[in-house]
Design an enzyme around this catalytic site. Structure first.
Site, PDB file in Angstrom:
ATOM      1  N   GLY A   1     -12.260   7.262 -44.368  1.00 50.67           N
ATOM      2  CA  GLY A   1     -13.208   6.483 -43.522  1.00 50.67           C
ATOM      3  C   GLY A   1     -14.259   5.581 -44.193  1.00 50.67           C
ATOM      4  N   THR A   2     -14.737   6.075 -45.369  1.00 49.20           N
ATOM      5  CA  THR A   2     -15.683   5.374 -46.299  1.00 49.20           C
ATOM      6  C   THR A   2     -15.027   4.189 -46.773  1.00 49.20           C
ATOM      7  OG1 THR A   2     -17.084   7.234 -46.881  1.00 49.20           O
ATOM      8  CG2 THR A   2     -17.133   5.226 -48.347  1.00 49.20           C
TER       9      THR A   2
ATOM     10  N   ASN B   1     -22.158  10.716 -35.808  1.00 46.65           N
ATOM     11  CA  ASN B   1     -21.488  11.986 -36.397  1.00 46.65           C
ATOM     12  C   ASN B   1     -22.633  13.166 -36.412  1.00 46.65           C
ATOM     13  OD1 ASN B   1     -23.158  10.257 -38.197  1.00 46.65           O
ATOM     14  ND2 ASN B   1     -22.552  11.504 -39.850  1.00 46.65           N
TER      15      ASN B   1
ATOM     16  N   GLN C   1     -15.717   9.298 -36.055  1.00 46.44           N
ATOM     17  CA  GLN C   1     -15.951  10.556 -35.247  1.00 46.44           C
ATOM     18  C   GLN C   1     -15.407  10.389 -33.778  1.00 46.44           C
ATOM     19  OE1 GLN C   1     -16.809  13.506 -36.376  1.00 46.44           O
ATOM     20  NE2 GLN C   1     -17.639  12.860 -38.468  1.00 46.44           N
TER      21      GLN C   1
ATOM     22  N   SER D   1     -10.154   7.993 -39.729  1.00 44.68           N
ATOM     23  CA  SER D   1      -9.917   8.611 -40.917  1.00 44.68           C
ATOM     24  C   SER D   1      -8.973   9.837 -40.593  1.00 44.68           C
ATOM     25  CB  SER D   1     -11.345   9.336 -41.321  1.00 44.68           C
ATOM     26  OG  SER D   1     -11.109  10.433 -42.192  1.00 44.68           O
TER      27      SER D   1
ATOM     28  N   THR E   1      -0.202   2.154 -55.284  1.00 41.67           N
ATOM     29  CA  THR E   1       0.528   2.951 -54.622  1.00 41.67           C
ATOM     30  C   THR E   1       0.300   3.479 -53.468  1.00 41.67           C
ATOM     31  OG1 THR E   1       1.668   2.962 -56.859  1.00 41.67           O
ATOM     32  CG2 THR E   1       2.590   4.597 -55.191  1.00 41.67           C
TER      33      THR E   1
ATOM     34  N   CYS F   1     -31.463  20.389 -47.476  1.00 39.66           N
ATOM     35  CA  CYS F   1     -32.724  21.194 -48.041  1.00 39.66           C
ATOM     36  C   CYS F   1     -32.288  20.962 -49.491  1.00 39.66           C
ATOM     37  CB  CYS F   1     -32.723  22.490 -47.375  1.00 39.66           C
ATOM     38  SG  CYS F   1     -34.118  23.185 -47.766  1.00 39.66           S
TER      39      CYS F   1
END
Lengths: 388, 384
Positions: free
Chosen positions: B69-70, B149, B179, B199, B237, B326
């Site tokens: 996806g990226t 997402n 998503q 993706s 490839t 966090c």
């Protein structure tokens, strides 16, 4: 002309009758770090230790031996018979090898004649070899004060010729000074404290406290990574992992909020003290540094200290944070210590911790808790992790 | 194990794993090789591409394979900018995009592009009015994610293109569908989407493989040069095994995803209702109507740290994600939850549950039970 590695001993050389004990322990530790690389033989010769091994393995061996406490310098040497001609030939080879590696303009010959039966005295031999090098290498000059390189000649049972002295950490061989239990957190200080005490010959075990599920498993993984880095210097580490959550919950519900930290610290010390007793460990080691955080005031340390009888070693007590960081970088724990996931659990962190606790008050607060049972339970549920 | 982190990644289907294993052992030829083995691999890629083109109801020549996806987002946006950057320097996107879009935009902002980040309302929807007012003569691209997402809001893609066409027909439209692919209604052609990213590992396929739809009227400049695979747009490839697995996953998905979506919508409603009944002091950060993905539900539990709750759940083998990472250096707050106007405390206490076809009602009953106990336990400490 054979190549060997020589190892110079630092403080051990000053030991009197115990010297052999220290040397033997050091050789044992050296063997441990290089045994998988493979070597022919390790032997002592008049104050130094020598390793016979394949020359192409020297760099890897040196890299590991540097981390063995008790040795000060390591040098790749040419070993030859004590014969003037052979010494001359080897000196030329050693200088040529040095020139091939680095840009050298000046040199000085430094002879050490441990075998007084050798006919040429040290200053005379230095002069002769110096003259020979000048004849053979037009570009070189002598500089007796600040030479680019030394050419060392040790005359012992054999003669040893070398130019490089690679620094080790010094200190005393691991295991010659009893055992210590390190309170290892994920921070910068405690791995450094462990390193410094191990350098004085103390064998290291570790105890780690967490509050899972209030803290993450990644935090513990990070502590294991730190222990792994430390184990490059101190060998196998037994790490005891303790979940402190039940204790923290108890304190949280029964004691004053601002005493949370100091009470937890006392529990950690008590648990560590108990493990030490059980495992025949002689001292605790902490990364405390005076005044660094609220629990490390002199009052805080006194109150924490009163929770155990066993000696608590605090090698960082007088060091500034920048000095601690320098050592952490040097021993390569720093990068890991500053990774996040340190301790997400700020739930139990008091907003204004007591900075000048009094032992009477703290003991009174502890009366509300069933300290012995809590400690027993924590130890019962402890996990042992072996770090190789 | 109850796996409720399907927005992060899904478990590959058994059929997918089997076909991939077989391909690695038997059909390992390079699709570019001239011999029979190479040709066999080329055939397999063609079949996978067909499965995907069929699922998206587009032409087989409009599907390009990427590493995920990226990369699809990067190729789409950067290639459009490289081709049409001379025409204008204005791009429109939203404040709640995935980092793989937002960080591209930040990069172009530094290079002198003017980026409009559309606001969203408290349920995560853009305002069509704001969009209309933002489009200019020099707007070359609008890039908007279909399904968010973190909170699952579905943007009204079919209305967006109408507005774009009305105000500036030259503006291209890219949709990040990562998503949404296979999980919400989609009509690429009807909605006149120019580029669409998707993706493999979000649809029970393998990681490391993604796809990009590019409308055939568009010819884009490549970012990666080499042996001209994927019609020169993405050299290198081909990830043969990944493509085969991806194709299989999409094939199975499109066979029964209508029923699956219905089931999951029911489960989501059931789960939300149960939580509402059982656990006090919560906030749904996801709307429960048709405008949000049936697969995603995001909930804030007051007086609870999301990460602590996550560890409580994992201890019972229930896997979820927090939407705020966090760290000891402070908490990195979710830009999405901030954009929908959540207070810091609500952001810190948020958990994202993402469903899959494998989840049952019993799983959700157990999850609610564990949630209830864990939240109560944590609050006993934090609400003292």
């Amino acid at each position: 002309m054979e190549k060997v590695l020589s190892v110079s001993l630092g403080e051990i050389a000053l030991k009197g009758l115990n010297r052999k004990y220290f040397e033997d322990q050091l050789i044992k530790n050296m063997r441990r770090v290089i045994k998988d690389i493979g070597f022919e033989k390790i032997y002592k010769e008049q104050g130094k230790i020598y390793i016979e091994a394949e020359e192409h393995n020297f760099p890897q061996m040196i890299n590991r031996l540097k981390k063995v406490f008790g040795l000060v310098y390591i040098s790749p040497c040419i070993r030859i018979e004590k014969n003037e001609e052979k010494i001359k030939d080897a000196s030329i080879v050693a200088i040529r090898e040095k020139i091939d590696k680095e840009k050298i303009n000046t040199f000085k010959v430094d002879t050490n004649r441990a075998d007084k039966n050798f006919p040429i005295k040290s200053p005379e031999l230095s002069r002769q070899i110096g003259g020979l090098i000048l004849q053979n290498f037009n570009e070189l000059k002598v500089d007796v004060h600040n030479p680019d390189t030394f050419l060392y000649i040790d005359i012992k049972q054999n003669a040893y010729i070398y130019t490089d002295k690679i620094k080790g950490y010094g200190g005393l061989p691991l295991g010659t000074n009893g055992k210590g239990l390190l309170l290892l957190s994920g921070g910068i200080d405690s791995p450094v404290a462990g390193f410094l005490m191990a350098k004085r010959g103390l064998e290291i075990s570790a105890v780690h406290y967490h509050s899972y599920p209030f803290t993450s498993e990644r935090a513990e993984e990070k502590v294991k990574d730190l222990a792994r880095i430390l184990s490059r210097y101190v060998g196998r580490i037994k790490m005891y992992s303790i979940n402190l959550l039940e204790i923290q919950k108890e304190i949280n519900s029964k004691c004053k909020e601002n005493e949370m930290t100091i009470l937890s610290r006392r529990f950690m010390m008590k648990i560590a003290g108990r493990i030490a007793e059980r495992e025949g460990i002689n001292a605790l080691i902490t990364g405390e540094s005076l005044g660094q955080v609220a629990s490390q005031t002199i009052e805080g340390i006194s109150v924490t200290n009163k929770s155990v009888d066993i000696p608590v070693l605090r090698p960082l007590i007088g060091l500034d944070k920048v000095d601690i960081i320098d050592i952490a970088r040097d021993i390569e724990t720093f990068e890991t210590s500053i990774l996040p996931f340190e301790d997400c659990c700020t739930v139990f962190l008091p907003k204004h911790p007591v900075t000048k606790p009094k032992i009477e008050d703290i003991l009174k607060s502890e009366e509300a808790l069933d300290v012995e049972t809590l400690v027993d339970k924590a130890i019962e549920n402890m996990e042992l992790i072996i770090i190789e | 194990m109850i796996y409720l982190d399907n927005c992060a990644t899904t478990k590959p289907r058994k059929e997918v794993v089997d076909i991939m294993q077989k391909s690695m052992i038997e059909d390992f030829g390079n699709p570019s090789s001239l011999h029979r083995l190479g040709m066999k691999s080329e055939q397999k890629i063609k079949i996978a591409r067909e499965h995907i083109a069929n699922a998206l109801n587009v032409n087989i020549n409009e599907i390009y394979f990427t590493s995920g996806g990226t990369e699809s987002n990067n190729i789409a946006i950067q290639s459009i900018i490289s081709k049409f950057g001379k025409r204008g320097k204005h791009i429109i996107t939203t404040k709640i995009e995935h980092p793989s879009v937002l960080n591209i935009m930040k990069n172009y902002e530094q290079q002198g592009f003017d980026i409009t980040y559309l606001n969203v309302d408290n349920q995560g929807y853009i305002s069509l009015k704001e969009l209309e007012n933002s489009i200019r003569n020099d707007t070359i691209l609008v890039s908007i994610m279909h399904v968010n997402n973190e909170i699952g809001s579905i943007q009204p893609i079919f209305k967006i293109k109408d507005i774009i066409k009305k105000v500036n027909p030259n503006t291209l439209f890219h949709v990040d569908g990562i998503q949404g692919f296979g999980k919400v209604e989609l009509a690429l052609k009807k909605w006149e989407i120019d580029c669409y990213s998707f993706s493999g590992h979000k649809v029970y396929g393998p990681k490391g493989i993604g796809g990009l739809f590019i409308d055939k009227k568009l010819i884009l400049n490549p970012l990666i040069f080499g042996g001209n695979q994927e019609k020169g747009l993405r050299s290198g490839t081909e990830n043969l095994t990944g493509i085969i697995g991806f194709g299989e996953a999409v094939k199975i998905m499109s066979e029964n995803h209508k029923i699956e979506i219905e089931n999951i919508r029911e489960l989501k409603e059931y789960f939300a209702q149960k939580i509402e009944e059982e656990i006090p002091y919560i906030r749904f950060n996801t709307s429960l109507d048709e405008n949000s993905s049936p697969y995603i539900i995001n909930i804030s539990f007051n007086h609870v740290r999301g990460e602590v709750l996550l560890h409580y759940l994992e201890d019972k083998e229930i896997y979820v994600s927090t939407t705020s990472a966090c760290s000891s250096k402070g908490t990195e707050k979710s830009h999405v939850l901030k954009s929908i106007g959540l207070k810091n405390e609500e952001i810190e206490g948020s958990i994202r549950f993402c469903f899959s076809y494998e989840i049952t009602k019993e799983d959700l009953d157990y999850t609610v039970k564990v949630l209830k106990e864990s939240v109560a336990d944590i609050r006993q400490i934090t609400m003292r």
